[in-house]
Write a protein that holds these residues in place. Sequence first.
Motif, PDB file in Angstrom:
ATOM      1  N   ASP A 130       0.833  -1.195   0.000  1.00 33.16           N
ATOM      2  CA  ASP A 130       0.000   0.000   0.000  1.00 33.16           C
ATOM      3  C   ASP A 130       0.876   1.255   0.000  1.00 33.16           C
ATOM      4  O   ASP A 130       1.698   1.458   0.905  1.00 33.16           O
ATOM      5  N   ASP A 131       0.700   2.105  -1.009  1.00 30.91           N
ATOM      6  CA  ASP A 131       1.559   3.284  -1.143  1.00 30.91           C
ATOM      7  C   ASP A 131       1.434   4.218   0.056  1.00 30.91           C
ATOM      8  O   ASP A 131       2.440   4.781   0.521  1.00 30.91           O
ATOM      9  N   ASP A 132       0.226   4.407   0.554  1.00 32.67           N
ATOM     10  CA  ASP A 132       0.037   5.306   1.699  1.00 32.67           C
ATOM     11  C   ASP A 132       0.760   4.782   2.932  1.00 32.67           C
ATOM     12  O   ASP A 132       1.344   5.556   3.700  1.00 32.67           O
ATOM     13  N   ALA A 133       0.724   3.462   3.129  1.00 33.30           N
ATOM     14  CA  ALA A 133       1.403   2.876   4.286  1.00 33.30           C
ATOM     15  C   ALA A 133       2.912   3.067   4.192  1.00 33.30           C
ATOM     16  O   ALA A 133       3.571   3.400   5.178  1.00 33.30           O
ATOM     17  N   TRP A 134       3.466   2.844   2.994  1.00 35.45           N
ATOM     18  CA  TRP A 134       4.906   3.024   2.820  1.00 35.45           C
ATOM     19  C   TRP A 134       5.292   4.501   2.923  1.00 35.45           C
ATOM     20  O   TRP A 134       6.333   4.838   3.511  1.00 35.45           O
ATOM     21  N   ASP A 135       4.469   5.389   2.377  1.00 34.52           N
ATOM     22  CA  ASP A 135       4.757   6.826   2.496  1.00 34.52           C
ATOM     23  C   ASP A 135       4.740   7.264   3.955  1.00 34.52           C
ATOM     24  O   ASP A 135       5.583   8.074   4.387  1.00 34.52           O
ATOM     25  N   ASP A 136       3.783   6.733   4.710  1.00 28.40           N
ATOM     26  CA  ASP A 136       3.701   7.076   6.137  1.00 28.40           C
ATOM     27  C   ASP A 136       4.932   6.588   6.885  1.00 28.40           C
ATOM     28  O   ASP A 136       5.502   7.319   7.717  1.00 28.40           O
ATOM     29  N   ASP A 171      24.676  10.895   6.533  1.00 23.89           N
ATOM     30  CA  ASP A 171      24.289   9.544   6.943  1.00 23.89           C
ATOM     31  C   ASP A 171      22.842   9.257   6.563  1.00 23.89           C
ATOM     32  O   ASP A 171      22.504   8.123   6.208  1.00 23.89           O
ATOM     33  N   GLN A 172      21.985  10.272   6.647  1.00 25.84           N
ATOM     34  CA  GLN A 172      20.599  10.081   6.214  1.00 25.84           C
ATOM     35  C   GLN A 172      20.536   9.687   4.751  1.00 25.84           C
ATOM     36  O   GLN A 172      19.776   8.787   4.371  1.00 25.84           O
ATOM     37  N   GLU A 173      21.325  10.342   3.922  1.00 23.00           N
ATOM     38  CA  GLU A 173      21.306  10.048   2.490  1.00 23.00           C
ATOM     39  C   GLU A 173      21.797   8.625   2.214  1.00 23.00           C
ATOM     40  O   GLU A 173      21.209   7.891   1.408  1.00 23.00           O
ATOM     41  N   VAL A 174      22.871   8.220   2.883  1.00 18.78           N
ATOM     42  CA  VAL A 174      23.386   6.856   2.716  1.00 18.78           C
ATOM     43  C   VAL A 174      22.334   5.840   3.136  1.00 18.78           C
ATOM     44  O   VAL A 174      22.073   4.851   2.439  1.00 18.78           O
ATOM     45  N   GLN A 234      15.930   1.936   0.471  1.00 17.51           N
ATOM     46  CA  GLN A 234      15.156   1.799  -0.747  1.00 17.51           C
ATOM     47  C   GLN A 234      15.458   0.479  -1.440  1.00 17.51           C
ATOM     48  O   GLN A 234      14.573  -0.161  -2.004  1.00 17.51           O
ATOM     49  N   ALA A 235      16.725   0.058  -1.383  1.00 18.38           N
ATOM     50  CA  ALA A 235      17.072  -1.247  -1.936  1.00 18.38           C
ATOM     51  C   ALA A 235      16.315  -2.355  -1.198  1.00 18.38           C
ATOM     52  O   ALA A 235      15.894  -3.345  -1.807  1.00 18.38           O
ATOM     53  N   PHE A 288      28.159   2.152  20.042  1.00 20.79           N
ATOM     54  CA  PHE A 288      28.439   1.250  18.923  1.00 20.79           C
ATOM     55  C   PHE A 288      29.573   1.699  18.021  1.00 20.79           C
ATOM     56  O   PHE A 288      29.994   0.932  17.147  1.00 20.79           O
ATOM     57  N   GLY A 289      30.057   2.914  18.182  1.00 26.47           N
ATOM     58  CA  GLY A 289      31.104   3.406  17.292  1.00 26.47           C
ATOM     59  C   GLY A 289      30.551   3.784  15.934  1.00 26.47           C
ATOM     60  O   GLY A 289      29.358   4.061  15.775  1.00 26.47           O
ATOM     61  N   GLU A 290      31.416   3.771  14.910  1.00 30.46           N
ATOM     62  CA  GLU A 290      31.005   4.155  13.570  1.00 30.46           C
ATOM     63  C   GLU A 290      30.108   3.077  12.976  1.00 30.46           C
ATOM     64  O   GLU A 290      30.366   1.883  13.125  1.00 30.46           O
ATOM     65  N   LEU A 291      29.059   3.508  12.272  1.00 31.44           N
ATOM     66  CA  LEU A 291      28.056   2.593  11.748  1.00 31.44           C
ATOM     67  C   LEU A 291      27.997   2.667  10.229  1.00 31.44           C
ATOM     68  O   LEU A 291      28.266   3.717   9.638  1.00 31.44           O
ATOM     69  N   ASP A 292      27.611   1.540   9.599  1.00 31.01           N
ATOM     70  CA  ASP A 292      27.384   1.550   8.164  1.00 31.01           C
ATOM     71  C   ASP A 292      26.184   0.671   7.839  1.00 31.01           C
ATOM     72  O   ASP A 292      25.664  -0.045   8.685  1.00 31.01           O
ATOM     73  N   GLY A 293      25.719   0.748   6.580  1.00 31.85           N
ATOM     74  CA  GLY A 293      24.601  -0.069   6.145  1.00 31.85           C
ATOM     75  C   GLY A 293      23.369   0.128   7.011  1.00 31.85           C
ATOM     76  O   GLY A 293      23.059   1.241   7.456  1.00 31.85           O
ATOM     77  N   ILE A 294      22.655  -0.958   7.269  1.00 29.90           N
ATOM     78  CA  ILE A 294      21.413  -0.894   8.029  1.00 29.90           C
ATOM     79  C   ILE A 294      21.655  -0.455   9.466  1.00 29.90           C
ATOM     80  O   ILE A 294      20.747   0.037  10.149  1.00 29.90           O
ATOM     81  N   HIS A 295      22.894  -0.557   9.942  1.00 30.86           N
ATOM     82  CA  HIS A 295      23.189  -0.183  11.326  1.00 30.86           C
ATOM     83  C   HIS A 295      23.138   1.323  11.533  1.00 30.86           C
ATOM     84  O   HIS A 295      23.027   1.786  12.673  1.00 30.86           O
ATOM     85  N   ILE A 296      23.199   2.111  10.447  1.00 28.11           N
ATOM     86  CA  ILE A 296      22.987   3.555  10.570  1.00 28.11           C
ATOM     87  C   ILE A 296      21.579   3.818  11.088  1.00 28.11           C
ATOM     88  O   ILE A 296      21.325   4.811  11.781  1.00 28.11           O
TER      89      ILE A 296
END
Length: 327
Positions: free
Chosen positions: A95-101, A119-122, A128-129, A271-279
């Motif tokens: 549902d597009d509305d659910a994902w947009d929310d 970090d938000q952009e990364v 999205q992937a 946790f120190g520096e984070l990458d991937g889903i850990h951000i």
Amino acid sequence: MHRITLGNTYFEGENDAYLFTGAETTLVDTGIATADTREQLADGLADHGVAFADIDAIFLTHYHADHAGLAAEIQAESGATVYAHPEDAALIAGDDDAWDDLESRQRAAFEEWGMPEDDQEVLETYMQAGVDHHTAGADVETFADGDRFDLGETTLEVVHTPGHTAGLTSFAMPERNEVFTGDALLPVYTPNVGGADVRVDRPLERYLDTLGRIADAEFDRAWPGHRDPIDDPTARAEEIIHHHQERAYRVLRALDDLGPADAWTVSADLFGELDGIHILHGPGEASAHLDHLTRAGDIEKDDDGTYSLPADTRERLLQRDDEGWPL
């Protein structure tokens, strides 16, 4: 019941899907919608004489792509009924509305946590992937806590176990005194709370309630959504409760060392520096603990979104000689 192990290079650890054959052919979870996982699931089903087109019902523990990703594709081939909790059903349905929310809530959370723009952009690119690893939305039937489904050889009883997601559901098998736990109880690492689903109100409180419910049930075995079975679910649930007590202590120590700090800063200390889903997961987990400690009156949230340690909590902290904190 047959366990089918599925690879998962996108999220942490191998996934599990579970197959029941009999009067109806049923799956619990499906794995992520990648070519490798699709092939592994097809091969695992074929080992038991089953194809996608033979599936009659799919029970999903929650909406995350590594558990629900292939549900729509299997449904399209077989006409299977897909079941999920109402809190997660719209996301599974695409549902597009659910994902947009959800995405709007995530962006608001990133700002509240103090996550830097880079970090938000990364993270947004990475997430999205993850959305792309869902096949086109399934038609979803919902269930309620306590509902029972007769699979012939056993019964699945719905046990709502929120925290990691709002709709996370376990499925007890009363005849066997066993339970499918999805990501509510895992054998190696602890499920993320706070970041994995920002829709959850009071995420740590709700997850601690879930762990208590699992522990009190005294199941003989748990079948998780990742990795190997858990032979003492009560002990594992209690171990994770203790883990969160230790983390609460570390959050308080971080605020004592740092002074007033936001969730991103506390996360860096933990946790120190984070990458991937850990951000997402790091500051989400820090935020869940900060929220819980604030509600308990152990810390204070300031108008600028930072958290601070009151003098009486600092005194209590200094008097403690262990690394746990009552939750």
